[in-house]
Design a protein around this motif. Structure first.
Motif, short mmCIF file in Angstrom:
data_model
loop_
_atom_site.label_atom_id
_atom_site.label_comp_id
_atom_site.label_asym_id
_atom_site.label_seq_id
_atom_site.Cartn_x
_atom_site.Cartn_y
_atom_site.Cartn_z
N TRP F 8 0.81 -1.23 0.00
CA TRP F 8 0.00 0.00 0.00
C TRP F 8 0.84 1.28 0.00
O TRP F 8 0.46 2.24 -0.69
CB TRP F 8 -1.08 -0.01 1.08
N PRO F 9 1.99 1.32 0.73
CA PRO F 9 2.74 2.59 0.64
C PRO F 9 3.26 2.84 -0.77
O PRO F 9 3.31 3.99 -1.22
CB PRO F 9 3.89 2.39 1.64
N GLU F 10 3.64 1.77 -1.47
CA GLU F 10 4.18 1.94 -2.82
C GLU F 10 3.14 2.50 -3.79
O GLU F 10 3.49 3.09 -4.81
CB GLU F 10 4.69 0.60 -3.35
N LEU F 11 1.88 2.26 -3.52
CA LEU F 11 0.83 2.69 -4.44
C LEU F 11 0.47 4.16 -4.30
O LEU F 11 -0.31 4.70 -5.09
CB LEU F 11 -0.43 1.83 -4.26
N GLY F 12 1.01 4.79 -3.26
CA GLY F 12 0.63 6.18 -3.00
C GLY F 12 0.86 7.10 -4.18
O GLY F 12 -0.01 7.93 -4.53
N ASP F 13 2.00 6.97 -4.83
CA ASP F 13 2.31 7.85 -5.95
C ASP F 13 1.31 7.68 -7.09
O ASP F 13 0.90 8.66 -7.72
CB ASP F 13 3.72 7.57 -6.49
N TYR F 14 0.95 6.41 -7.37
CA TYR F 14 0.05 6.18 -8.49
C TYR F 14 -1.28 6.91 -8.28
O TYR F 14 -1.74 7.65 -9.16
CB TYR F 14 -0.21 4.69 -8.71
N PHE F 15 -1.86 6.71 -7.13
CA PHE F 15 -3.18 7.32 -6.91
C PHE F 15 -3.09 8.84 -6.81
O PHE F 15 -4.06 9.54 -7.10
CB PHE F 15 -3.85 6.72 -5.67
N ALA F 16 -1.94 9.35 -6.42
CA ALA F 16 -1.77 10.80 -6.39
C ALA F 16 -1.78 11.40 -7.80
O ALA F 16 -2.29 12.50 -8.02
CB ALA F 16 -0.46 11.16 -5.68
N ASP F 17 -1.23 10.65 -8.75
CA ASP F 17 -1.02 11.20 -10.08
C ASP F 17 -1.98 10.70 -11.15
O ASP F 17 -2.20 11.39 -12.16
CB ASP F 17 0.40 10.85 -10.57
N GLU F 18 -2.49 9.49 -10.99
CA GLU F 18 -3.17 8.83 -12.09
C GLU F 18 -4.59 8.44 -11.72
O GLU F 18 -4.92 8.33 -10.54
CB GLU F 18 -2.41 7.55 -12.48
N SER F 19 -5.39 8.19 -12.74
CA SER F 19 -6.78 7.81 -12.45
C SER F 19 -7.31 6.73 -13.40
O SER F 19 -8.51 6.55 -13.51
CB SER F 19 -7.67 9.05 -12.51
N VAL F 20 -6.43 6.02 -14.09
CA VAL F 20 -6.85 4.96 -15.01
C VAL F 20 -6.59 3.59 -14.39
O VAL F 20 -5.58 3.40 -13.73
CB VAL F 20 -6.04 5.06 -16.34
N ALA F 21 -7.52 2.65 -14.62
CA ALA F 21 -7.26 1.26 -14.24
C ALA F 21 -7.77 0.32 -15.33
O ALA F 21 -8.77 0.61 -15.99
CB ALA F 21 -7.93 0.92 -12.91
N LEU F 22 -7.07 -0.79 -15.50
CA LEU F 22 -7.50 -1.86 -16.40
C LEU F 22 -8.02 -3.03 -15.57
O LEU F 22 -7.35 -3.45 -14.62
CB LEU F 22 -6.33 -2.36 -17.25
N VAL F 23 -9.19 -3.54 -15.94
CA VAL F 23 -9.79 -4.67 -15.22
C VAL F 23 -9.98 -5.82 -16.20
O VAL F 23 -10.83 -5.74 -17.09
CB VAL F 23 -11.16 -4.28 -14.62
N ALA F 46 -3.67 -11.64 -20.09
CA ALA F 46 -2.43 -11.37 -20.83
C ALA F 46 -2.45 -9.97 -21.44
O ALA F 46 -1.46 -9.23 -21.35
CB ALA F 46 -2.24 -12.42 -21.92
N PHE F 47 -3.54 -9.59 -22.03
CA PHE F 47 -3.63 -8.26 -22.63
C PHE F 47 -3.56 -7.16 -21.56
O PHE F 47 -2.84 -6.18 -21.71
CB PHE F 47 -4.92 -8.11 -23.43
N ALA F 48 -4.29 -7.33 -20.50
CA ALA F 48 -4.35 -6.27 -19.49
C ALA F 48 -2.99 -6.10 -18.81
O ALA F 48 -2.51 -4.97 -18.62
CB ALA F 48 -5.44 -6.59 -18.47
N ARG F 49 -2.38 -7.21 -18.48
CA ARG F 49 -1.09 -7.11 -17.80
C ARG F 49 -0.02 -6.51 -18.72
O ARG F 49 0.80 -5.70 -18.28
CB ARG F 49 -0.62 -8.50 -17.33
N GLU F 50 -0.04 -6.93 -19.98
CA GLU F 50 0.98 -6.43 -20.91
C GLU F 50 0.81 -4.93 -21.14
O GLU F 50 1.77 -4.17 -21.13
CB GLU F 50 0.89 -7.18 -22.23
N ALA F 51 -0.44 -4.50 -21.33
CA ALA F 51 -0.68 -3.07 -21.54
C ALA F 51 -0.29 -2.28 -20.29
O ALA F 51 0.25 -1.17 -20.38
CB ALA F 51 -2.14 -2.82 -21.92
#
Lengths: 256, 256, 256, 256, 256, 256
Positions: F8-23, F46-51
């Protein structure tokens, strides 16, 4: 204060000044050959009314039937399906917010209701309507309960027996206490209900022939009175603690 | 017989021989400045317990909170949303069938519950689980009710006042009966609640300032006692009639 | 104005200026040997369209099938289960608010829909989306209806017969009016549907062999025309009254 | 046969002998500046009634409002939320089984209903109540539709225009056909609604300024009549095919 | 056998002969600064696949996201609302019965799923579709877990740390173990989460600043391997026990 | 970035800067005699992880079981009922908004999920929580797919075969490709699944004996690799496009 005894004009002051309510919940389910089906709701109601009396906080009417499908094989056990129970308690509680109630204690005396009350409490808190928590009398005085009885079975055992001896001695079949013990199971361990780490049972009838666990023969009304006094004191302190909190502090914490 | 006072072994005979149950339902809602919020559930419980006592049929615990959103503007009115109420009563009743109950009387004392109980009764009958019908005390003795009072308002009026004077005189604020009359509305007609054929109101507060209709000043405990006696007799006869029917005859008729 | 005949650009003015809509609802259910299953929805549609024409308010398409399980034993009766009907009407109505409609008249001609429409109306009003009320033509002219007919049965009786004679005389089986009377029941009282204060029936088939009540033989198209004219006038006045109100005044009153 | 025009005794023969029903469904939604909001439900009703007339199978009343949230930005579009629509159609259809109907054709003229009707059809088939399938007129005559028009837009285009010119010429705004074409989009491709393989739009308003696609100017009532005749013939054949099947053969195949 | 690696013809023998399936479930939620969000679902999947490999019973794909709203304040925690989770697991499991599966082990590694899996298991058993029970690895080897670690916190503590060290050492941040301990709480008792008998907290964030409890510094991959081996052996025995039972003996007992 | 591998601490930067997710979403269902049941969820993952790897956007764990009742007759097909699937995906996605995700790509590889994902996407967009769209790899490269294969059946055909040959060659039963072709159906047209304009089938088993359509014999891993590369590039571009939009521009347009 018991809400149902009041008139609406009389309640004006309470809602103007206060925001705590106690909601008693129990069950109507088998409690062995010695205790009435009412056991759980009688206990819940007694605690909630007494604490309301002592503290002045509002007490609502009692929800008498709970989530008891696991006792259904025994005559007369009544129950409401779990999703319906949750929605009923949620609606029952949520509508109190219209009058300004924002903190509730579910004074519960049936173990089978606990998880459902926690789920309802989460719903009400997560949308910031209300802070509602669940309280069971025996969880507030665990050492005393352990001290008083030899085999403290979780259902229909001596702690519930003593409590009904104290509250409604006319409803205890004193001549069936030994039957209760001998026809049931001494303890959860003795019931052998776990296999390879998995709880393989779903119903009380899977474990105990007469529906109860524990040794009821060392229950007395005096022990019941002692437990009642100590636990009701805990409940009163809980209400006062709730009343002292700021509402914001009872709501979910912010995202890290 | 009151189910909650019994133990499960004691109930064995009843379920072996009988299939009728009485379920009391009321509300916890404002009843003006003179009557307690408990009014409806007290009345329902009194009728159901008395009829059960006289006839020997089974009575369940009381459902104390009903469908009362139309009284919510007045302090303390509690309610459960209509879809939730229906599902709760359905689950509460349906599970009785597991013990062999196949005919139920909803002993109801709150007008706002009636349509919902009819809908639940239809669900239970249409799938041939059970035959459940709704009974309200005043509908069983309409002439007597009309005879006894001048302005027989439908909510918090003299008929309910007299009934609580009879059942729980300690809960009637006798010094507020004139206020009740003067601060409320004399009758439904006087409330003028219908416009061009449409009921344009939704809440009691739309019609009456203090929440009640009728003239409460000619209510007496004696009138309450008389109504109680005549109506409970009707209820006992209804139970006996139910008991006499063949279950097939209570189910839906076949397609033409 | 009938919404379905318009194009979207043409409707712009209406939504800019107005906020009233009429929604016709009926049933498709047996109405005895002399009237078509369409009876209720034909009547509802006729009233709603005529009032919309006269006043200029918007009329939506008709909901043709309602809550009629109580007529199902008779060939062809269609119905939708009550919870589904409520949700359908709610969604149908609620989405009109997106265009600015905030007051709706349910022009209903089926008694079995009434309680459900009231429940939906409450949902829409309690969350302050919209004020929606139910209107039935015969409730707007009770004296006239009583004056015109001898035995004014509530279902398939002379008042509905006369209305269809007026609106769609081709659909009335004039040669079956006596059969309708003789094979049915004269009145609700005659049906003897209440026992000891309890309505013990659930289906029309429990009370009447051919599905109808009343004496249809004194129905005429002229009486239908007279009732139509007087009732549609009531409906127009209701719409104008609605239009005159401030939206705030149509919403629930504040807590006392 | 149109069910709503019949009386219940008259329907006895049909249910004794037959088990097919046609259910018309459409929408009430914007169809550009030239066509009425009724377009889809008028078309569905016309096909279903005509096929019922020719074949003798039963036709029910029309469901006039469907799943059209994607047109809501345009004045007057009505819709019901998708889960509610599915449940409504399911209940509406399922209850027909009580009279012996076990195969249904949804005569649908709104593309937005298709998936929902398929889902409802699966529910009814998977529990072996009924076999219900969806039919859209243009899918039954794809070559003809392609031959007749240059730019055959899927919504409000020339095929729907021609059909309303044939069925209800009074409702077509002939002077707005060029506007319809020029203010809309020629084709789905032209709308550019797919990005990198994903449909990025949800609403018609995302693609087209006036709500329609296609070139409406080559629509004529004659083309409408030709399409109607050929498609209604397909529908009649579908009904006969359905009627010929054994019910067992319409149910789900067994597990391999 | 892992179902998703097989083709449908290859699975024919299994369903002909066997009726047991293992369903792995976990969560994707914060596990402190040292463990990945995948922790619970990795553990569940490892146990279920290994037991399926050893015994030959069928293993399904993993449900990776569970009921974790109580961890949401920490970045990235995913969750599904409890009623939705229950319905999803019920549908996922119930449909396996179509192929003949009638006993299921939920191989679960997230405490927050337990009550919900019990509720789903009850639904499936009470209607006699299937016998499904929940198993958590640490509950099958409680003594070993207690022996191996000093402060065995329930969430993100040394037992989960050791298990991930064993299963996916690349995902453990070994340099954060001390931080995990120092920034969290040593034990449930230390968290002081109960007041006067009531659990007053709802979220992990109410108790622990970094989301975990326990002392992670005495975790090792060897301890993880030892626990894995002993617990997987328990799981295999549970499957064999299940397989040995008669289906009737797994169903609810009869009414007394 | 794969969320489940992070702390969870590592994810802090992502949520601060970004708003896209692939499901990623797929199914676990029969894919003929040559492909594993995992086919769809392997491809989606495979597609989601690679992208996610290439672009840096967040990828969630995979939903492995989808809406596949139409394949249930074949051994091992798992499925979740459609309403439950929709609610599960909605809750799964909606809760991501708590961390700041406001745009989602459903990387889906099962045709049976498409309509349901569109419906969920509409719910999330219409209440302005989030913009979620569905993407299927083959829809992003239609020309290439058409070019590569002779008979490009929609289920279990050469395009899926080639993709699994590329991604997980160990799971393709190469010796069954001819059987797959010969025991199945060449194309949708060949299956003759439409009668008089109506799709009369509901299950794959209604059309094809071995569950698949197409000619699998010209599938190769090289073709799979080529398709993968081109489609993943489309997916990356879609994510970047999404990221570039203003959130307001992704929301529903205003009323005209």
């Amino acid at each position: 204060m018991y809400i149902a005894d009041e008139t609406w004009p009389e309640l004006g002051d309470y809602f103007a000044d206060e925001s705590v309510a106690l909601v008693p919940l129990g069950s109507t389910e088998q409690h062995g050959p010695h205790l009435p089906l009412a056991t759980d709701h009688l206990i819940a109601e007694a605690f909630a009314r007494e604490a309301a009396e002592r503290t002045g906080y509002l007490c609502t009417p009692t929800i008498n039937v709970g989530v008891s499908p696991h006792h259904r094989q025994f005559n007369g056990t009544m129950w409401v399906d779990a999703p319906v129970f949750r929605d009923y308690v949620e609606s029952f509680t949520r509508n109190l917010a219209y009058h300004g109630i924002d903190r509730v204690v579910y004074v519960n005396a049936h173990g089978g209701n606990v998880d459902h009350l926690r789920e309802v409490g989460r719903r009400l808190r997560d949308d910031e309507t209300m802070y509602a928590i669940e309280w069971m009398w025996n969880d507030s005085i665990p050492e005393l309960v352990d001290d008083l009885f030899e085999q403290n079975g979780p259902h229909g055992g001596p702690k519930e027996t003593a409590m009904i001896q104290h509250l409604r001695s006319d409803l205890v079949r004193e001549d069936r206490l030994e039957d209760a013990r001998d026809g049931g199971v001494a303890s959860v361990d003795a019931a052998g209900t776990v296999k390879f780490g998995s709880r393989t049972f779903y119903d009380a009838a899977d474990n105990t022939a007469n529906g109860v666990l524990g040794d009821q023969t060392d229950a007395t009304a005096e022990k019941g009175a002692q437990m009642f006094e100590e636990a009701v004191d805990q409940l009163c302190q809980l209400c006062d603690w709730l009343d002292d909190q700021r509402f914001e502090d009872l709501l979910p914490k912010a995202h890290v």
